[in-house]
Design a protein around this motif. Sequence first.
Motif, PDB file in Angstrom:
ATOM      1  N   ALA A  74      43.752  46.803  43.078  1.00 25.91           N
ATOM      2  CA  ALA A  74      43.398  45.688  43.705  1.00 25.91           C
ATOM      3  C   ALA A  74      41.897  45.540  43.830  1.00 25.91           C
ATOM      4  CB  ALA A  74      43.625  44.503  44.895  1.00 25.91           C
ATOM      5  N   TRP A  75      41.656  46.814  43.909  1.00 22.63           N
ATOM      6  CA  TRP A  75      39.965  46.842  43.915  1.00 22.63           C
ATOM      7  C   TRP A  75      38.855  46.168  42.905  1.00 22.63           C
ATOM      8  CZ3 TRP A  75      35.914  49.402  42.689  1.00 22.63           C
ATOM      9  CH2 TRP A  75      34.317  49.178  43.684  1.00 22.63           C
ATOM     10  N   ARG A  79      40.526  39.049  42.037  1.00 22.25           N
ATOM     11  CA  ARG A  79      41.475  37.846  42.420  1.00 22.25           C
ATOM     12  C   ARG A  79      42.026  37.102  41.390  1.00 22.25           C
ATOM     13  NH1 ARG A  79      37.731  35.295  46.289  1.00 22.25           N
ATOM     14  NH2 ARG A  79      37.194  34.289  44.756  1.00 22.25           N
ATOM     15  N   GLU A  80      40.393  37.913  40.214  1.00 19.31           N
ATOM     16  CA  GLU A  80      41.478  37.192  39.037  1.00 19.31           C
ATOM     17  C   GLU A  80      42.630  37.989  38.174  1.00 19.31           C
ATOM     18  OE1 GLU A  80      37.749  37.571  36.908  1.00 19.31           O
ATOM     19  OE2 GLU A  80      36.841  35.066  37.990  1.00 19.31           O
ATOM     20  N   ARG A  81      42.734  38.784  38.949  1.00 24.32           N
ATOM     21  CA  ARG A  81      43.960  39.771  37.913  1.00 24.32           C
ATOM     22  C   ARG A  81      44.629  40.451  38.786  1.00 24.32           C
ATOM     23  NH1 ARG A  81      41.386  43.761  33.499  1.00 24.32           N
ATOM     24  NH2 ARG A  81      39.292  43.069  34.650  1.00 24.32           N
ATOM     25  N   TRP A  82      45.293  39.488  40.143  1.00 23.57           N
ATOM     26  CA  TRP A  82      45.770  40.191  40.729  1.00 23.57           C
ATOM     27  C   TRP A  82      47.278  40.231  40.674  1.00 23.57           C
ATOM     28  CZ3 TRP A  82      50.011  36.940  42.079  1.00 23.57           C
ATOM     29  CH2 TRP A  82      50.248  35.738  41.614  1.00 23.57           C
ATOM     30  N   GLY A 123      49.779  46.213  49.736  1.00 23.12           N
ATOM     31  CA  GLY A 123      48.229  47.004  49.364  1.00 23.12           C
ATOM     32  C   GLY A 123      46.931  45.739  48.664  1.00 23.12           C
ATOM     33  N   LEU A 124      48.048  45.486  47.448  1.00 30.49           N
ATOM     34  CA  LEU A 124      47.379  44.134  46.982  1.00 30.49           C
ATOM     35  C   LEU A 124      46.883  43.238  47.999  1.00 30.49           C
ATOM     36  CD1 LEU A 124      46.488  42.554  44.654  1.00 30.49           C
ATOM     37  CD2 LEU A 124      49.272  41.381  43.927  1.00 30.49           C
ATOM     38  N   GLY A 125      47.575  42.612  48.745  1.00 33.66           N
ATOM     39  CA  GLY A 125      47.560  41.611  50.417  1.00 33.66           C
ATOM     40  C   GLY A 125      45.908  41.892  51.234  1.00 33.66           C
ATOM     41  N   VAL A 126      46.608  43.080  51.339  1.00 35.18           N
ATOM     42  CA  VAL A 126      45.498  43.020  52.171  1.00 35.18           C
ATOM     43  C   VAL A 126      44.201  43.441  51.623  1.00 35.18           C
ATOM     44  CG1 VAL A 126      44.665  45.239  53.922  1.00 35.18           C
ATOM     45  CG2 VAL A 126      47.281  44.761  54.257  1.00 35.18           C
ATOM     46  N   ARG A 136      33.230  39.008  49.910  1.00 31.46           N
ATOM     47  CA  ARG A 136      33.425  39.882  48.782  1.00 31.46           C
ATOM     48  C   ARG A 136      34.177  40.183  47.880  1.00 31.46           C
ATOM     49  NH1 ARG A 136      30.756  46.182  51.329  1.00 31.46           N
ATOM     50  NH2 ARG A 136      29.441  45.142  52.813  1.00 31.46           N
ATOM     51  N   SER A 137      34.008  40.430  46.529  1.00 28.96           N
ATOM     52  CA  SER A 137      35.147  41.104  45.941  1.00 28.96           C
ATOM     53  C   SER A 137      34.567  40.947  44.180  1.00 28.96           C
ATOM     54  CB  SER A 137      35.563  38.368  45.135  1.00 28.96           C
ATOM     55  OG  SER A 137      36.186  39.083  44.065  1.00 28.96           O
ATOM     56  N   LYS A 138      35.586  41.731  43.417  1.00 25.85           N
ATOM     57  CA  LYS A 138      35.471  42.172  42.163  1.00 25.85           C
ATOM     58  C   LYS A 138      35.110  41.171  41.046  1.00 25.85           C
ATOM     59  CE  LYS A 138      35.485  46.032  40.541  1.00 25.85           C
ATOM     60  NZ  LYS A 138      34.347  46.482  39.695  1.00 25.85           N
ATOM     61  N   ARG A 139      35.474  39.646  41.789  1.00 29.12           N
ATOM     62  CA  ARG A 139      35.316  38.430  40.716  1.00 29.12           C
ATOM     63  C   ARG A 139      33.588  38.356  40.183  1.00 29.12           C
ATOM     64  NH1 ARG A 139      37.412  32.910  42.688  1.00 29.12           N
ATOM     65  NH2 ARG A 139      38.211  31.708  40.542  1.00 29.12           N
ATOM     66  N   ARG A 140      33.729  37.998  39.075  1.00 32.98           N
ATOM     67  CA  ARG A 140      32.216  37.918  38.521  1.00 32.98           C
ATOM     68  C   ARG A 140      30.897  36.266  38.681  1.00 32.98           C
ATOM     69  NH1 ARG A 140      32.375  42.847  36.645  1.00 32.98           N
ATOM     70  NH2 ARG A 140      33.744  43.490  35.159  1.00 32.98           N
TER      71      ARG A 140
END
Length: 163
Positions: A74-75, A79-82, A123-126, A136-140
């Motif tokens: 998930a890191w 979120r875009e490819r959860w 793990g994804l949800g957490v 914080r997010s990996k979202r561009r």
Amino acid sequence: MTRERAVRAATAIYLVFVAVVTLTPQPAPGRPPAFVMQVLALLHQCGVPPWFGYDELEFSANIALFVPVGALLAWWWGRERWWLVGVVGFAMTVTIEVVQFAIPGRFPDLRDVVANTLGTLVGLGVTLALQRWTGRSKRRPRARPSPGDTGDLPDSSTEPMAR
């Protein structure tokens, strides 16, 4: 070391750990190892109900083993490819269970597929919850419009503005 390199290293190390835990030969089946039974006895002394036995402990351990897998994936994907995290976690555990057919002392089990996939999803949800909570997010970020570009804004010369 940058954060990305650290997470890359942690991901690689943890995936090797999962492979060792799930794909190495085991002694002939029989009674559970004494250490596992001692852990179970300790859990019962701490108030875990007596119905929680070896099968429940193994199922819980399989969930716990895959929580970091879901968190690390998930890191990377954000979120875009959860949804990809769940698919990869499921595919990974199915692959492990199929390979276990050829490994001495290993016995594929549908419950392991369920537990490992559930652990990946936890793990994804957490991770997604923590990313949202911390901002914080990996979202561009979206591309900024160039000067003079109004994007989706109405053309002020043709459309009246709402008041």
